[in-house]
Design a protein around this motif. Sequence first.
Motif, mmCIF file in Angstrom:
data_model
loop_
_atom_site.group_PDB
_atom_site.id
_atom_site.type_symbol
_atom_site.label_atom_id
_atom_site.label_comp_id
_atom_site.label_asym_id
_atom_site.label_seq_id
_atom_site.Cartn_x
_atom_site.Cartn_y
_atom_site.Cartn_z
ATOM 1 N N THR A 87 -1.342 44.421 21.927
ATOM 2 C CA THR A 87 -1.099 44.582 20.487
ATOM 3 C C THR A 87 -0.869 43.245 19.776
ATOM 4 O O THR A 87 -0.566 43.236 18.583
ATOM 5 C CB THR A 87 0.129 45.483 20.258
ATOM 6 O OG1 THR A 87 1.282 44.872 20.828
ATOM 7 C CG2 THR A 87 -0.077 46.852 20.873
ATOM 8 N N GLY A 99 -1.265 48.606 17.085
ATOM 9 C CA GLY A 99 -0.087 49.322 17.544
ATOM 10 C C GLY A 99 -0.458 50.425 18.509
ATOM 11 O O GLY A 99 -1.589 50.934 18.504
ATOM 12 N N ASP A 118 2.327 47.317 15.781
ATOM 13 C CA ASP A 118 2.607 47.759 14.419
ATOM 14 C C ASP A 118 1.811 49.004 14.057
ATOM 15 O O ASP A 118 0.601 49.089 14.316
ATOM 16 C CB ASP A 118 2.251 46.654 13.420
ATOM 17 C CG ASP A 118 3.094 45.398 13.630
ATOM 18 O OD1 ASP A 118 4.319 45.538 13.791
ATOM 19 O OD2 ASP A 118 2.508 44.295 13.649
ATOM 20 N N ARG A 121 -0.118 46.978 9.851
ATOM 21 C CA ARG A 121 -0.132 45.518 9.951
ATOM 22 C C ARG A 121 -0.938 44.872 8.828
ATOM 23 O O ARG A 121 -0.781 43.681 8.548
ATOM 24 C CB ARG A 121 -0.693 45.085 11.306
ATOM 25 C CG ARG A 121 -0.686 43.579 11.536
ATOM 26 C CD ARG A 121 -1.171 43.220 12.934
ATOM 27 N NE ARG A 121 -0.192 43.590 13.941
ATOM 28 C CZ ARG A 121 -0.397 43.456 15.257
ATOM 29 N NH1 ARG A 121 -1.546 42.989 15.710
ATOM 30 N NH2 ARG A 121 0.542 43.812 16.106
ATOM 31 N N PRO A 130 5.224 39.407 8.741
ATOM 32 C CA PRO A 130 5.980 40.245 9.691
ATOM 33 C C PRO A 130 7.039 41.126 9.052
ATOM 34 O O PRO A 130 7.231 42.278 9.475
ATOM 35 C CB PRO A 130 6.596 39.213 10.639
ATOM 36 C CG PRO A 130 5.637 38.065 10.606
ATOM 37 C CD PRO A 130 5.124 38.014 9.204
ATOM 38 N N ARG A 133 5.592 44.465 7.708
ATOM 39 C CA ARG A 133 4.881 45.356 8.624
ATOM 40 C C ARG A 133 5.763 46.550 9.002
ATOM 41 O O ARG A 133 6.977 46.486 8.937
ATOM 42 C CB ARG A 133 4.450 44.603 9.882
ATOM 43 C CG ARG A 133 3.503 43.457 9.604
ATOM 44 C CD ARG A 133 3.226 42.684 10.865
ATOM 45 N NE ARG A 133 2.500 41.446 10.575
ATOM 46 C CZ ARG A 133 2.227 40.507 11.466
ATOM 47 N NH1 ARG A 133 2.635 40.662 12.734
ATOM 48 N NH2 ARG A 133 1.565 39.420 11.110
ATOM 49 N N VAL A 134 5.090 47.611 9.449
ATOM 50 C CA VAL A 134 5.802 48.800 9.928
ATOM 51 C C VAL A 134 5.597 48.887 11.438
ATOM 52 O O VAL A 134 4.463 49.070 11.894
ATOM 53 C CB VAL A 134 5.283 50.081 9.255
ATOM 54 C CG1 VAL A 134 6.009 51.306 9.809
ATOM 55 C CG2 VAL A 134 5.423 49.991 7.743
ATOM 56 N N PRO A 135 6.638 48.716 12.221
ATOM 57 C CA PRO A 135 6.451 48.720 13.678
ATOM 58 C C PRO A 135 6.078 50.106 14.202
ATOM 59 O O PRO A 135 6.490 51.136 13.654
ATOM 60 C CB PRO A 135 7.817 48.279 14.209
ATOM 61 C CG PRO A 135 8.778 48.632 13.132
ATOM 62 C CD PRO A 135 8.040 48.477 11.836
ATOM 63 N N THR A 140 6.025 57.579 16.259
ATOM 64 C CA THR A 140 4.962 57.342 15.270
ATOM 65 C C THR A 140 3.920 58.455 15.329
ATOM 66 O O THR A 140 3.532 58.915 16.408
ATOM 67 C CB THR A 140 4.306 55.977 15.514
ATOM 68 O OG1 THR A 140 5.265 54.944 15.240
ATOM 69 C CG2 THR A 140 3.099 55.772 14.623
#
Length: 658
Positions: A87, A99, A118, A121, A130, A133-135, A140
Amino acid sequence: MRAAAYAVLPASVLVVLAGLLVAVPPSAAGEAGEADPPPRPGVTRGFDRPAHGFAPAGTVLRRAAPARVGLDPGSVDAFLRRLPDWTDPASGADYMFPGATALLAHDGAVVARRASGDAVRYTGQRELPPRRRVPARTGTVYDVASLTKLFTSIVALQQVDAGHLRLDAPVARHLPAFAARGKGGITLRQLLTHTSGLPAEPRPPLWTVGGGQRARRHSILRTRPFARPGTTYRYSDINMISLQLVLERVTGRPLDALVRRGITGPLRLHDTAYRPPEARRARIAATSVKTRPARGLLRGSVHDDNAWAMGGVAGHAGIFSTVDDLAVLAQTLLNGGTYRGRRILAPSAVTLLGRNYTGRFPGDAHGLGFELDQTWYMGALSSPRTLGHTGFTGTSLVIDPLSRSFAILLTNRVHPRDETPSINPARRALARALARSIPVRAPGGGPSWFAGPPDGLRHGGREAGGRTGFPETDSTLTTGRLRLRPPEHAARPPDGTARPDGRRGPLRVRYDAFVDLDETDRFVMEYSTDGGRGWRAVAGTARSGYHGRRWQRVHARLPPGPYPAGLRLRWRYTTTAVSGGRGVNLAGVRVTSATRVLFDGDCPSTRLTAHGWRPLPPPWPPASASGLAPGRATPGCPREALPGTTHRPRRGSAPSRL
């Protein structure tokens, strides 16, 4: 039990050993402060002991460390360490997706559940800083793309179970307009197995068809086949869209309602649905930036344009889900169609999902909706009974009934664009990690050796279409020079049929092999009479492909000699980085000349030169298992080879030793 290395055991010892081999019920997982015990023999079913039938209907998923349930944590940990590289764009050729979330389960225990990278991203084609971003997380929600076909297939089997549909009935019985352009003979079974003769995708694409939903559905009904039904295999989205139209006509309900009522509702799959609500958007992984049609960055809207054109609900794509929800679905199928007392399919219907209906088309094994035995993504979990599917967005589900295991990988590989490297290496690596963690125990419990496909993911070359462009690698396990001439004082055998040096009789070789390979991989025993410069295959020892996950006892003969330069044996395994299959285990090697043992692989003094092989310890010490006191020789082995005694290694012997 091998007579060369083990004594005949008294009945009391056999009772103890039998107790060790019985599966031990695992304790509750995830209790705070409780340490995981080390693996113990008999805790888990070995990979070489395939299960029969379904898992117990009451099996409910629980979390447990691999060691707690008797798995080798090493291969699972190695996979989890590599996931961040895949990733991370800075990892170069190893980068595959922004991700990912992965889950591994065995015998009802979730032994790995990890996210990396992510979920979001990029904005457009621009990478976000960074902090914005949404991890990716274990919860998820991903667009699972063609894994949707599995839900559609289960709904179809539910209608078959209820008596509303027959698999061999023509589709046109329920949709008369479907008979247009020579499709009157296509059956529901042929839709489910992709043998209908219909093309892969709608042409023109549905999103270009004006007139709304009615016109787009009519376009599907007017599709022209390219082949007679039943004469070829062609993976086709149109098959599943056509099946959707049948299901909606027969039930009077839209497909999303059928999925909710028949699958996600009973199983409590709260994160699995078509057209996820806006409240769930913060947990959804983004996919592509669509410019044609102009849809912008997709997050919560189905990636597939044809499914989008059908309002986001289609038989081939459109469902969003999580690894946890898919894990419940997988365990439901392993349980024979039930989970926590809620049945969604009869056991007979689950059996149909995994039955191969396409044996006439080698390489394209297919059940009803599910793909079977596809090593290109199922990897080491592949078998004729392994079922699963992949999705274009970077998803895969592999269910292995023989080991009662499954592997789930969800990614957003199409974020922000569709043109990305193949993620099949990661799919295979996930399956391989789980398969190699499940023990393979040598017959009799003695020591063994293992070699498998290399772990490298990038070797250049073409990912699809076989081994082209990928270099072959050889793993060899070689004996030292076998001493054929006995000491001067050796006596002639009493029957006079052969001398102790074997010159009047063949040399006999016996060994046990567990072989689980691609059809293109090779495993063979070879011999050399010139000090290892040249090697010849021994007749009858070549193996390849799938062998039922069972050990084989191999017997071979070699010429009696003489061998002026000495005799050496080796076992050679040839594979590539794209190979499926778990690999090869070797145990119980024994070479004899008349009544004399020239080589015994179970003896502690045995030395072998290993390149690409690694020794595996026995599940428990042979001396202890046979009731021998520490320091006493295992029967058939020289006393001087025992630990604590002096042993002079043979000149030029191997660095690897058991």
